[in-house]
Structures are given as C-alpha cells and as structure tokens.
Design an enzyme around this catalytic site. Sequence first.
Site, PDB file in Angstrom:
ATOM      1  N   SER A   1      32.078  38.818 -18.433  1.00 36.19           N
ATOM      2  CA  SER A   1      32.488  39.980 -18.657  1.00 36.19           C
ATOM      3  C   SER A   1      30.946  40.252 -19.377  1.00 36.19           C
ATOM      4  O   SER A   1      31.062  39.385 -20.878  1.00 36.19           O
ATOM      5  CB  SER A   1      33.453  39.730 -19.346  1.00 36.19           C
ATOM      6  OG  SER A   1      34.315  39.850 -17.882  1.00 36.19           O
TER       7      SER A   1
ATOM      8  N   ASP B   1      40.335  18.246 -20.802  1.00 31.43           N
ATOM      9  CA  ASP B   1      39.824  17.222 -21.134  1.00 31.43           C
ATOM     10  C   ASP B   1      39.934  16.508 -20.089  1.00 31.43           C
ATOM     11  O   ASP B   1      41.016  16.514 -18.818  1.00 31.43           O
ATOM     12  CB  ASP B   1      40.542  16.349 -21.964  1.00 31.43           C
ATOM     13  CG  ASP B   1      39.583  17.055 -23.665  1.00 31.43           C
ATOM     14  OD1 ASP B   1      38.772  16.949 -23.304  1.00 31.43           O
ATOM     15  OD2 ASP B   1      40.294  16.967 -24.551  1.00 31.43           O
TER      16      ASP B   1
ATOM     17  N   PRO C   1      31.340  13.107 -20.967  1.00 27.31           N
ATOM     18  CA  PRO C   1      32.144  14.024 -21.147  1.00 27.31           C
ATOM     19  C   PRO C   1      33.834  13.363 -20.306  1.00 27.31           C
ATOM     20  O   PRO C   1      34.495  14.522 -21.415  1.00 27.31           O
ATOM     21  CB  PRO C   1      32.078  15.504 -20.124  1.00 27.31           C
ATOM     22  CG  PRO C   1      31.341  14.508 -19.432  1.00 27.31           C
ATOM     23  CD  PRO C   1      30.585  13.460 -20.196  1.00 27.31           C
TER      24      PRO C   1
END
Length: 752
Positions: free
Chosen positions: A230, A305, A429
């Site tokens: 957006s 996470d 990550p």
Amino acid sequence: MRALIAALLLLPGCAALSPRPVGVEQRIAAFPAAGADLERPVTIRWNAHMVPWVEAETDRDLFYALGMIQGHLRGAQVALLRLAARGRLSEAAGPFATEIDHALRILDFGRAAPAIRAAWPEETRRLMAAYTAGLNHAVMNTPPPPEFGLLGLSREPFTEDDLLAIGRLAGTDVNWLGYFALLPARGTPGFARLWERTVAAGSSAPEAALAGRRLAVIGDILAGASRSGSNTVAVAGRRSASGGALIGSDPHLGLTQPNAWLAAGMRSPSFHAVGLMLPGLPLLGLGRNPEIGWGGTNLRAASSDLFDVSALPPGAFTTERVRIRQRLWFSAERTVRRTEHGPVITDASVLPRRPGDVLALRWVGHEPTDEVTALLGAARARDGAQFRAAFARFGVSAQTMTWAARDGSIGQFYATTIPARAGFPSEDPVLDARDPAATAPWRRLLRTPDLPFVVNPREGFLASANNRPEALGGRSPPPLGFFFSDSDRVERLREMLAALPRATPADIMAIQADTRSPRAGRIAAALAERLEGIAEAAPLLAALRGWDGDYRADARAPVAFEVLLARLVPLLQPEERQGATESRRAPESQWNFITAFLLPDLDALPPARREAALREAARQAAADMARLTTWGEMHRLPLAHALVNLPVVGEAFRYGDHPIGGSRETPMKTSHGLVTARHNTAFGSMARHVSDMADPDANWFTLWGGQDGWLGSAAFADQVPLWLERRSIRIPLRAETVTREFPLVTRIEPRR
C-alpha cells in the site's frame, strides 16, 4: 470412461464455468431481506455499481445489515477465505491441497480466537455477534453461489472464530515469505553473507520467489490475502486548495477477483462513515467519517521469530493429530506439534527447510491482540488523538497509520504489537530456543502507545509506502524489522507532494496513477554508461538514453531496461548458483538487491569478467527486445477469478488482461520479477481512495474489478473501465446526496 467421470464431476460446476448474466437490479432484488433479525427497520441504498449505503436506527442493526450485505455480495469469497484460514482447502481441491492444508493447520490462524473473544469489551462482543448473525442469514437463505457446485461445497454457517481466523490470515506477517525464500540456503556456503545483504537491502518479502508449486500456492494465499502493501499520503489543510486536509490510499494486494475490498457507506447512532471493508469482517480498513480520514500501509514489522527447537527435550512439545477431509478421496491425518516458542513449521512438507532442521515460529498473531475493537474505535474517532488511542491493543498486521482531519491537521503513527528487541541476528534469522537472550524480547511486547508518532509535520504532508521505519516526531523507532520496500516509492510520493503548492483531490489521484521510478532511471543511466563501446548493446542504448524511469504503458525504454536486468542479474550471482534454473528467482533478483548491490557488484568484478558479463547480457537482452514492442504490450494487468489456478478448468476463469504501466516500486505498483517476455503482474495497486476533509461528500473510491462477487453479475467487473481510465465512484456522507446518488432502495423490516 475417465472422460465420462470427469464430465459428470464437472456438471455441478456448469453454473460457474458458464455463469448466467445477472443485472444489478436483479441482484439487488435477490437480496435476502425477508426474516431478518432486526430491532428496527433498516434502509440500504445502492448505486449503479452496487455500492451499498446503510441507514440503521441502532448500531446493532447496522452490523447485522453489514453482515447481510457481505454475505449477499461476497458469500463465496468469505467461504473460500475460511477454507484457507482453517486449512480446509482439500475439501474443495482434493489431495493436491492436503500438504498445503497441513501447513496452514500448523500456522493455525484461528489459534488466538477464543482468547480474543474472551477479552472483547461488551460492545465489540455485541456488534460482532450481530454481524455474524447477518452474514449467516444471507449465506443460509440464498441459493449457493455458482462456485460451490464446481468445488463440491455446501452452505455452512460461520462462527466468530472463523471470522477471527480470516482476520488473522489478513494480518499475516509478510516476513514469512522472506523466511521461506531463504531457509533452504541455510548452512550453504555464503549464507551468512546472503543474510547480511538481505538485511542491508531490506529485501521486499512479498516479492520473494518461492520454489515449488504448492509452496507458491501458500505464497499466493499469504501475499494475496494479507494487507502486505500500500501507499498512503496526507496533505495538511494549509497546503490544499480547499483548506481541508486531504487523504489518499491505494492498497496493494493480490489482483485476482473478487477484489479483496468492498466499498460501503453507513450511518447509525454511533457510526457515520464511508470506506473499504475486508469481506469477512465488519471493519473499515480505510476511509473517513465527518472528522477523520485514514489509511494504512503495512509496516513490514517482524512480528515473528524463528526458533531452533531441535535440542529441546521431548516434554517441550505437545502433539495433536488433525484430520484433513479430502474431496473425492479418503480423509488424511497429519501431526501438528507445538512448543512454547510456537508451532513446529518444519513438520510441514511443503514449507522449505534444511534437512534435519526443527524450527518453531513464534508470532504475535497467536497472541490475543484486538484489531476489531481498534478499528471500531478508529471509525468513530473525532480527532487524531482519539484515532491513535483506538489502536492501543492493535496487533497484526503491523501498520503505518496516516490520518487527516477536518480541521486541516494530519498525523502518522506505528500501530503494532511487537517484541521489545534490541536488534536482529547478523548471520542467521533462526534463534536458539535455549538462549535466554533470544527469548527475552517476547517477555515484553511493545504496543502502539510505546512507539513514535507525528502530528502536523513541518513539510505539511506525509507519505508511507512500506518503507523502512523512520523517526516520527523527533523519536526514532526501536528495531522493527528487516524486510522493507525500497525507498524509491516513498521518495517519489514525497517529491510529487512537495511540488504541489495547493493540492487538490485530482492531484492525489494523479499521484496514485504515477508510473515513474527515478531510481530505475538512474540505474539505467549508469548501466548505459558501462555499456558504451559494446556493439551488442546498441539497440538497448538507443532506447535507454534520456529515460527518466517512467514505466508508461506506451514506452519502449522500460522494455530495454527490464530485459537487460533479467539477463545481467543472474550473471552477477555467486558462481555456484550461476546457470541454475532458479537463478532468476534468487533473493538477489529482488528490486532491493538490485538497487543496493547491482552496480557495486558489477564494478567489483575483474575488468575482463565485467566486460564479458555486460557483453553477454547485452547480446541476450537485444534479442529479447527485438521480439517485444512497448512496456504495456509486455506488462499486463490480468482480470481473472481466484479459481484460475484450478487444474483443467482454471482457464475458464481467465477473463483477459490489459496493458498497464508501472513496475515494482512505482507509486502505481504493478509488481513483477525479472522478465524477458510478456507476463502478468499478480500483486499491486488494486483499490483507490481519496477524500477532501473540507467536504463530507468529497470521497472517491475505485476497485480493480467490482463490488459483486457473484459470477455473471453486471457488477462483477464493471469498475475495470473506471480503473483503466483513472475515474472513481463518489461515496458521499451527506444524507441528501446519498438519497440522490444511491437511488436503488432495499427496505428491511424486522421479522414478526
């Protein structure tokens, strides 16, 4: 015999494959008004595009009527969203979707629903009950939609938990797509550098390429249903032609039909507003009331996470066997495991993982945040302070909210619930579930009141476009994420706003349709400079000279630029991946990587290898370009139903495509990857809203498609010409204007 069986199976779907044309007045006449459980009479006024404007004497009746409207216009869409949110796609698609359902059951979008309901204020509980009852009245008292016969579905009432699961699906953390694209590379040579560069570039997760047909379907579900993109802009009254603040929003979502939004107007004792609603929820995601107009863009905050739970003891896992019903086949059973760090996503065979990994996903969406109460409060806010306060318990998906007020003021804030992190891992990550420092941020969740905000900035305007979070009101935000859109789009929005001494709604509409990417123009110029003297590049250079990055549909330069990128980027990837079939889908193919690293990586090559790469890329790109004409001929905006992905019969739901301008990070976003041939965009600008807060009637909306999800309806795709011609539908707030411009009337009486 098999052909005969297939034909018999398709017979119930004939109404979907070849729908009977139905006019707007016929569809309105079919509205299930009889037997409604209302307290007082309700009037629904409709315009020629089947936009409803509801007038109710009680708030409860308003929400009951909104449920009826959504059930009538979008009942099939909401039913399909429930199948996705609940992991029940196999009930329509058969064994092909079984492993997709297993993954969706593990993600468990409905997990927090009971706790959310238990914490609702009494008013929220009452209004949601009314909406759900109205939705069920419509879906259970009208003929089943044409799609149901084809998909083998029957009418089934909705529960509030179903609707909350749909809401959580819309609130998906878009970072998952980035994780899924990266996880298979964990442990391979160079992964630490790939992750480091991903974070540095702020790689745009919704554009992540996902390998495998079933994983791609999951990616389409998450990116298409979630509020993952957006633009929103606001202009203060002191910079507008009318003296009133201006607000403009254009959401970016999947482009399949029916549209992910539904336009509506409403008035009851507590609510008086117009805007766009998400089917399946009685909430205005963007719009205005007499005092405040608003829009939001996905903050791309990391509300999740990943935890390595492989070393946890067996007692740390709970196990559940789930039954998945399969159309035309026996039911299947699968295992879902959970830990205190979230569900074990590596148990899903279609989700990517490194062999041996056992990873859990902890997500704020599994916590009892309250988006329903937040957006109910936002719709009734009378000033910026009330509007921001409404989001105190808002959770997912994280949004940068922008507002504009009737008094000329504007503001912006971050609306989210997020772990209180000090930073993000630098090499991987995935966090260690045994590390107290890794789990500590989840013991303190930051919420909207804890985060920066700004009111009436010095510039007199605001813009957001999924860009990296910035300081607001002189305060820098805490670490919020790492997958963001490139800054090209927000910088272009600000450039255009700054050039307007006295902005008008027409100016905001023109900004929404802008197709220029200044950064693309700069990269093209830099590549052209490096291609000088290479004979193979002559046709490319002729097209690129002087290009300012405008992806107009009738332009030739974007074709040259894009085919050059598509041929050059794979040649600059690490040597072990060059030549692989997935090289053009690698993380390095995303726009953020291109803008951050293409030129530095090219210049870092030894001169001989650099010239060889440029020469080979130019040779291939020139051949591509010779087969192509304009960007619009190459770059297409498809008009297709979500069922286009069905095997065998899917093509019956493809209704055509149109030449379109724009690109990955132009204000009018029409996303794509590396391309060398005609292609469709699947994600981008698909709704528009502009309001001038000085005038209650100055509100314009357009959908890519139409209001009515009923196949064959005259209002199914009647806004396509408006969209292509950059025209809009006015949805006013004044009663007399509504009466004049919404002449078709449905009167609903309480049942006796």
